[in-house]
Scaffold this motif. Sequence first.
Motif, PDB file in Angstrom:
ATOM      1  N   LEU A 186       0.838  -1.189   0.000  1.00 30.77           N
ATOM      2  CA  LEU A 186       0.000   0.000   0.000  1.00 30.77           C
ATOM      3  C   LEU A 186       0.871   1.236   0.000  1.00 30.77           C
ATOM      4  N   HIS A 187       0.414   2.235  -0.754  1.00 29.17           N
ATOM      5  CA  HIS A 187       1.018   3.564  -0.681  1.00 29.17           C
ATOM      6  C   HIS A 187      -0.100   4.581  -0.575  1.00 29.17           C
ATOM      7  N   GLY A 188       0.063   5.517   0.373  1.00 32.46           N
ATOM      8  CA  GLY A 188      -0.936   6.567   0.538  1.00 32.46           C
ATOM      9  C   GLY A 188      -0.298   7.853   0.988  1.00 32.46           C
ATOM     10  N   GLN A 189      -0.989   8.973   0.717  1.00 35.75           N
ATOM     11  CA  GLN A 189      -0.493  10.271   1.157  1.00 35.75           C
ATOM     12  C   GLN A 189      -1.617  11.293   1.134  1.00 35.75           C
ATOM     13  N   PRO A 190      -1.498  12.334   1.959  1.00 30.45           N
ATOM     14  CA  PRO A 190      -2.498  13.400   1.927  1.00 30.45           C
ATOM     15  C   PRO A 190      -2.435  14.159   0.607  1.00 30.45           C
ATOM     16  N   THR A 191      -3.577  14.573   0.115  1.00 30.18           N
ATOM     17  CA  THR A 191      -3.578  15.341  -1.129  1.00 30.18           C
ATOM     18  C   THR A 191      -3.107  16.767  -0.910  1.00 30.18           C
ATOM     19  N   GLU A 192      -3.146  17.250   0.333  1.00 35.48           N
ATOM     20  CA  GLU A 192      -2.691  18.598   0.627  1.00 35.48           C
ATOM     21  C   GLU A 192      -1.180  18.683   0.763  1.00 35.48           C
ATOM     22  N   GLY A 193      -0.529  17.557   0.939  1.00 38.53           N
ATOM     23  CA  GLY A 193       0.923  17.551   1.075  1.00 38.53           C
ATOM     24  C   GLY A 193       1.363  17.897   2.481  1.00 38.53           C
ATOM     25  N   GLY A 194       2.647  18.151   2.603  1.00 39.44           N
ATOM     26  CA  GLY A 194       3.206  18.510   3.895  1.00 39.44           C
ATOM     27  C   GLY A 194       3.857  17.368   4.629  1.00 39.44           C
ATOM     28  N   GLY A 195       3.666  16.134   4.156  1.00 34.87           N
ATOM     29  CA  GLY A 195       4.250  14.974   4.822  1.00 34.87           C
ATOM     30  C   GLY A 195       3.214  13.908   5.057  1.00 34.87           C
ATOM     31  N   ALA A 196       3.493  13.029   6.019  1.00 32.40           N
ATOM     32  CA  ALA A 196       2.582  11.965   6.448  1.00 32.40           C
ATOM     33  C   ALA A 196       2.324  10.938   5.348  1.00 32.40           C
ATOM     34  N   LYS A 197       3.304  10.720   4.461  1.00 30.76           N
ATOM     35  CA  LYS A 197       3.164   9.644   3.490  1.00 30.76           C
ATOM     36  C   LYS A 197       3.246   8.300   4.205  1.00 30.76           C
ATOM     37  N   GLN A 198       2.554   7.317   3.649  1.00 32.33           N
ATOM     38  CA  GLN A 198       2.491   6.006   4.286  1.00 32.33           C
ATOM     39  C   GLN A 198       2.770   4.911   3.271  1.00 32.33           C
ATOM     40  N   ASN A 199       3.605   3.948   3.668  1.00 33.06           N
ATOM     41  CA  ASN A 199       3.909   2.784   2.840  1.00 33.06           C
ATOM     42  C   ASN A 199       3.827   1.535   3.704  1.00 33.06           C
ATOM     43  N   LYS A 200       3.238   0.472   3.117  1.00 36.84           N
ATOM     44  CA  LYS A 200       3.065  -0.779   3.855  1.00 36.84           C
ATOM     45  C   LYS A 200       3.361  -1.964   2.946  1.00 36.84           C
ATOM     46  N   ILE A 201       3.992  -2.975   3.510  1.00 36.54           N
ATOM     47  CA  ILE A 201       4.212  -4.248   2.828  1.00 36.54           C
ATOM     48  C   ILE A 201       3.792  -5.353   3.781  1.00 36.54           C
ATOM     49  N   GLY A 202       3.036  -6.323   3.288  1.00 33.40           N
ATOM     50  CA  GLY A 202       2.574  -7.413   4.132  1.00 33.40           C
ATOM     51  C   GLY A 202       2.781  -8.767   3.495  1.00 33.40           C
ATOM     52  N   LEU A 203       2.949  -9.772   4.323  1.00 31.17           N
ATOM     53  CA  LEU A 203       3.126 -11.147   3.873  1.00 31.17           C
ATOM     54  C   LEU A 203       2.365 -12.068   4.806  1.00 31.17           C
ATOM     55  N   VAL A 204       1.593 -12.988   4.223  1.00 34.93           N
ATOM     56  CA  VAL A 204       0.946 -14.052   4.982  1.00 34.93           C
ATOM     57  C   VAL A 204       1.229 -15.362   4.258  1.00 34.93           C
ATOM     58  N   ALA A 205       1.652 -16.359   5.006  1.00 42.36           N
ATOM     59  CA  ALA A 205       1.963 -17.659   4.398  1.00 42.36           C
ATOM     60  C   ALA A 205       1.414 -18.769   5.276  1.00 42.36           C
ATOM     61  N   GLY A 206       0.751 -19.745   4.646  1.00 44.93           N
ATOM     62  CA  GLY A 206       0.208 -20.873   5.381  1.00 44.93           C
ATOM     63  C   GLY A 206       0.677 -22.186   4.782  1.00 44.93           C
ATOM     64  N   PHE A 207       1.054 -23.114   5.642  1.00 40.41           N
ATOM     65  CA  PHE A 207       1.604 -24.403   5.201  1.00 40.41           C
ATOM     66  C   PHE A 207       0.897 -25.530   5.940  1.00 40.41           C
ATOM     67  N   GLY A 208       0.679 -26.616   5.244  1.00 38.08           N
ATOM     68  CA  GLY A 208       0.097 -27.799   5.859  1.00 38.08           C
ATOM     69  C   GLY A 208      -1.409 -27.767   5.881  1.00 38.08           C
ATOM     70  N   ASP A 209      -1.974 -28.981   5.838  1.00 32.35           N
ATOM     71  CA  ASP A 209      -3.419 -29.164   5.946  1.00 32.35           C
ATOM     72  C   ASP A 209      -3.694 -29.930   7.223  1.00 32.35           C
ATOM     73  N   TYR A 210      -4.397 -29.313   8.140  1.00 31.09           N
ATOM     74  CA  TYR A 210      -4.559 -29.905   9.465  1.00 31.09           C
ATOM     75  C   TYR A 210      -5.216 -31.278   9.390  1.00 31.09           C
ATOM     76  N   ASP A 211      -6.225 -31.421   8.544  1.00 28.35           N
ATOM     77  CA  ASP A 211      -6.947 -32.686   8.483  1.00 28.35           C
ATOM     78  C   ASP A 211      -6.130 -33.774   7.801  1.00 28.35           C
ATOM     79  N   ASN A 212      -5.400 -33.413   6.731  1.00 33.21           N
ATOM     80  CA  ASN A 212      -4.677 -34.422   5.959  1.00 33.21           C
ATOM     81  C   ASN A 212      -3.217 -34.577   6.382  1.00 33.21           C
ATOM     82  N   ASP A 213      -2.556 -33.467   6.698  1.00 29.06           N
ATOM     83  CA  ASP A 213      -1.132 -33.529   7.039  1.00 29.06           C
ATOM     84  C   ASP A 213      -0.892 -33.580   8.537  1.00 29.06           C
TER      85      ASP A 213
END
Length: 944
Positions: A186-213
């Motif tokens: 994500l990238h975001g910033q105020p349209t009026e400027g002045g600062g407060a820009k925001q950047n985000k990076i996220g990761l989610v990972a899932g492994f294994g199957d509870y019923d089968n593995d």
Amino acid sequence: MMKENTLSYAIRLACAGGLLAAGVSIPAFAQTEPSIQRVEITGSSLRRTANETALPVTVLGRADIEKSGVQTTEELLGQISTVSSAGGQVNGGQSGLTTYGKSAVSLRGLGSDKTLVLVNGRRLANFAGGATSGADVNINAIPLSAIERVEVLQDGASGVYGSDAIAGVVNFILRKDFKGIELSGLHGQPTEGGGAKQNKIGLVAGFGDYDNDRFSVVVSAAFEKEGNLLGAARDYAKSDTNLPYYAGGATETGRIEGTWDFPGTATAFDAGKNTRSATNPYGISGTGYGNPSAKLGQCAEIGMAPRSGLGFGSGAPNNALSTPNCTFDTGPFVSLVPNRKFTGGTMSGRFKVNENNELYASGLFSKNEFTNPIQPAPLRQAFYAGNTRFIGSGVEPALLIHPSNPNYKIAADYLNSVGLGAMVGHTLAVSQRTFLLGSRTTNDIAKQHQLVLGGKGMIGNLNYDVAYVHNKSKTDGNVIDGFASIFELSKVLNNPATHWNPWAPLGQQSPEVAKLIDATKYSGPTIAAKSKNEGIDAKVDGTLMTLPAGEVGIAAGLQARDESFDLTPAPATLTGDVIGLGGAITSVHAKRSVWALFAETEVPFTKQLTGNLAVRRDSYSDFGKTTNYKASVRYQPMESVVARASVGSGFRAPSLTALYAPQQVNTSEQFTDPQFPGNGQIQVTSIAGGNPNLKPEESDQYSIGLVLAPSKSFTASFDWYNIKVDGLIAAPSAQQIVSGYRRGAAGFDQLVEVLPSGEISKIFQFNANVNSVKTQGMDVDLRFRENLMGGKFTANLNGTWVKKFDLVNTDGEIEDSVGTIVRPDGNPLVASPTGVILKWKHNLSVGYQTGPWTATLTQRYYKGYRTANDLDGNPHHVKGQDQYDLVASWSGWRSLKLSVGVRNLFDKQPPLFIHNGSQFQSGYDVYQYDPRGRFAYVSASYKF
């Protein structure tokens, strides 16, 4: 498995839709009744479906969060109508305050210390910060991207959870059922400027199957960065003076504080020593004797602004004398949004032992780093209070200019011109705004850890769950620029051989003096604080028997934990010798042990009527034992109607810091003395600290609710609540003490010391069980959903109306605290040290989904309220305001999802706000308005 009827499913969907102001888009009703597995719902130890509970539980799902447009956990909870700014804390509100970046949530306005925050149903460690922290949880320690859902219980639950749950419970359920890998940004910033820009990076990972593995593991990581925004970037906040509404009174450069006639004799001192007296009529005055630069019309040249008002209010030599002053305008320098860096991660793992039993583990880690620049530090005689380095040193506890200094002529000419020639020839104490040190910049790092190891399953017909829980919150405070040793700076400038100029343009000194000042700078640690709790919990639940109307459920369990809080100040802050930090910080080392037994049962009296009773016994090693209960009933006379009610008792144990923080000398926060209003905002010596004789806060509450589902497309719920809390623990604010004393309220004369001139020199701000509060109101939730033009249309309104928030203050008066931050006379309310109890607040959203496209428009609205009086004593009211958020997303290619959003779509500016001393920012309410203004963002996610 069990099946729900049409109404039950409608109710569950209404709950699951959440109370967000952000695009909740709920599918239309299915034509067949789905099967829902029983799970544990916040507010009970029994397993059931959300619709079965007699308590008002709101469930905010992952889809709701994504459609809301919020970017932090603080923003997410801030849009729930039952969350109040009163008693809470937001990031932007920390400027000038030693909050170390904490954000805290307050349900019903009863305070963050009475709102229990859980992660996966278990406590976190309370936030470790300064000596007044340790009573609540930093909600921004929980990464938003890791949250699967949030369950908000808007009802007291001390009988189920123990301490802290008087106002309700916020339970964050982290993601644990996920397969694959999902990346987001994500990238975001105020349209009026002045600062407060925001950047985000996220990761989610899932492994294994509870019923089968036989196992499954889900991990997540989040990285966020947000830039700061200063007051200079916003017209409404760029000055702390806006006549005739409010005027700044911050410490200026060059104000003459008085004659210093006791050289070399300072041993123990505070702001009440070396004051005006019969033998020293021109001694130190809290309001001073004017400023030479003001007399010459040169306030701007020294970086100040002209200020009207008395130089000193009463006492020798002339009560009516008025002297010209300057003031420092803090507005451009104050941080509206701090620099913030966040790194966080979670882990959840399950291992199937056999068909009925499993082992599990979960963990959470987060690191919040706040870098906050604010205005250059002030220094005047009152700020030396408690600085132990001066005792016996021979260095005077004030900034002095001697008659031998060539620049003394500036003072002499001024004093003669205003009739104060008798002061000429004496050494003078003066105030300073330390420009040469630079902007004060703090760097605070707050870390949160949670580790849970456990096992659960079935033994016979009983479900069991046993776990070890370890929690830690750790905060490291640092200053990196703009700070100095008060002792070393005074030693340099007070040397008669140092010909410094208190009235130099913008504080600029000769190269020789500037070099000496630079050598006094301090950068390094301020505090190291740690809050821990660890222990075990175990519980069982199941069916006791089967009656004609259904199963009788039971649950029982025990909990045992150790809590501790440790605060270790850096040597420089231990002595109170760092300029601009507010005085000495004293170490705290406290611990306690807690154990609890609890039991719960639910009985179906008839097919339509069910009752629930929970009882809990808690024992605290440092203040005793308490027993609390919770009883509720649910009645469904017909398929389209559900009535529910609850009653219960509650308590909150005093925090470790409230009990054991040492009593110490500091400088108070700013306040206005009603007897000397011309003096503006002043500060005096404050004695504050813990109280080992505190008793727990105790509460009684009841709620009555009605849920209606007249059709498959429409549901409505109405819940009336009533909560009374006795023995509120509070350290009264400086303004509350001074205002109470001036109006003659009982007991306040014990909390102040007064100079012969009539001015207040010292206040006492100890924790005490001093108040009680009663609040009543209603939560409203209306939801409509229907298929329309080949798509799905939703409209949702959630609001809270507060009828009463009556607080009995220290002198026995009842303060009506709804819709105002001040008493009728304009003095601050006890109930509103932060924020306001809004009369009405709602979120109204409409959404439409067709194919891969989804769009949601949300209105956030609050009713207007009264602020502090203007400078002429006239009441001032903030107008009600609505803001609109728009979020649109597309997911038409594989697992890619693209979103664009705008918060505060029409870039509404904040209404004019006059604060009551609870914030440093001017012109707007930091608890109701986001100074970024219109904030636009784009985000994308892709699942492999």
